[in-house]
Motif scaffolding. Sequence first.
Motif, PDB file in Angstrom:
ATOM      1  N   GLU A  65       7.847  -1.008  -6.140  1.00  0.00           N
ATOM      2  CA  GLU A  65       7.578  -0.149  -7.370  1.00  0.00           C
ATOM      3  C   GLU A  65       6.212  -0.479  -7.690  1.00  0.00           C
ATOM      4  OE1 GLU A  65      10.224  -0.745 -10.473  1.00  0.00           O
ATOM      5  OE2 GLU A  65      12.041   0.208  -9.448  1.00  0.00           O
ATOM      6  N   LEU A  66       5.845  -1.776  -7.835  1.00  0.00           N
ATOM      7  CA  LEU A  66       4.566  -2.301  -8.158  1.00  0.00           C
ATOM      8  C   LEU A  66       3.557  -1.963  -7.208  1.00  0.00           C
ATOM      9  CD1 LEU A  66       5.779  -5.764  -9.519  1.00  0.00           C
ATOM     10  CD2 LEU A  66       4.571  -3.938 -11.061  1.00  0.00           C
ATOM     11  N   ALA A  67       3.678  -2.339  -6.087  1.00  0.00           N
ATOM     12  CA  ALA A  67       2.539  -2.368  -5.039  1.00  0.00           C
ATOM     13  C   ALA A  67       2.333  -1.002  -4.181  1.00  0.00           C
ATOM     14  CB  ALA A  67       3.012  -3.470  -3.810  1.00  0.00           C
ATOM     15  N   GLY A  68       3.748  -0.113  -4.372  1.00  0.00           N
ATOM     16  CA  GLY A  68       3.442   1.253  -3.784  1.00  0.00           C
ATOM     17  C   GLY A  68       3.267   1.127  -2.115  1.00  0.00           C
ATOM     18  N   PRO A  69       2.302   2.040  -1.677  1.00  0.00           N
ATOM     19  CA  PRO A  69       2.249   1.848  -0.074  1.00  0.00           C
ATOM     20  C   PRO A  69       1.739   0.390   0.410  1.00  0.00           C
ATOM     21  CG  PRO A  69       0.865   3.592  -1.397  1.00  0.00           C
ATOM     22  CD  PRO A  69       1.773   2.969  -2.317  1.00  0.00           C
ATOM     23  N   ARG A  70       1.028  -0.272  -0.645  1.00  0.00           N
ATOM     24  CA  ARG A  70       0.494  -1.582  -0.257  1.00  0.00           C
ATOM     25  C   ARG A  70       1.882  -2.588   0.286  1.00  0.00           C
ATOM     26  NH1 ARG A  70      -4.419  -1.062   1.710  1.00  0.00           N
ATOM     27  NH2 ARG A  70      -4.381  -3.395   1.804  1.00  0.00           N
TER      28      ARG A  70
END
Length: 188
Positions: free
Chosen positions: A85-90
Amino acid sequence: MSDEDVRVRTLLRAFGDDEFACWLLPDQQHRHHVYRNWFGMVLQHAEQHGEVIVRADGLAVQIWLDGSSGPPSLLDEEGERRLAELAGPRTARFHEFGELAAAHHPAEPHQYLAMIAVDPSVQSTGIGGRELREALRRWDAEGRPSYLEASSTRSRNLYLRLGFRDIGTPMVLPHDGPTMYPMWRDPA
């Protein structure tokens, strides 16, 4: 973990803008937000499945995990979900590193130094080496070897002085990422 947690602050100050962090999350503001939360989750997980060793003034933090049954995880399932959730695609970069690290991780039982952070205000003063020596004495007394991945040639040199040796080939992270050095230390 609160933002005021001195351990999170030390981890963020030590690692928030290093080469590995920039590879994981190039945008500094996003990186610091993700790292602040991620470090809190890693600390919470390590308190349950390993050991967190903090210098009395909070300026050095070690995160050790038990490597008795294969590569230990830095997060539980809930932590992995929250990281996504925090990093998304990363998040893909976290997984790329995790897969590469697992492939290099030794099968022999050991203590895994997932992280050692020294606040930049006291780096190069010998604090990190002194703190790490104390932990290594404990593992020596228990007959436990240690394993880590050095994230720079500078840290690799410190670990060599503390009795670690290179094992296998260096881990070159994809997409022009940094090189990590798998290192092993037999108990003294």
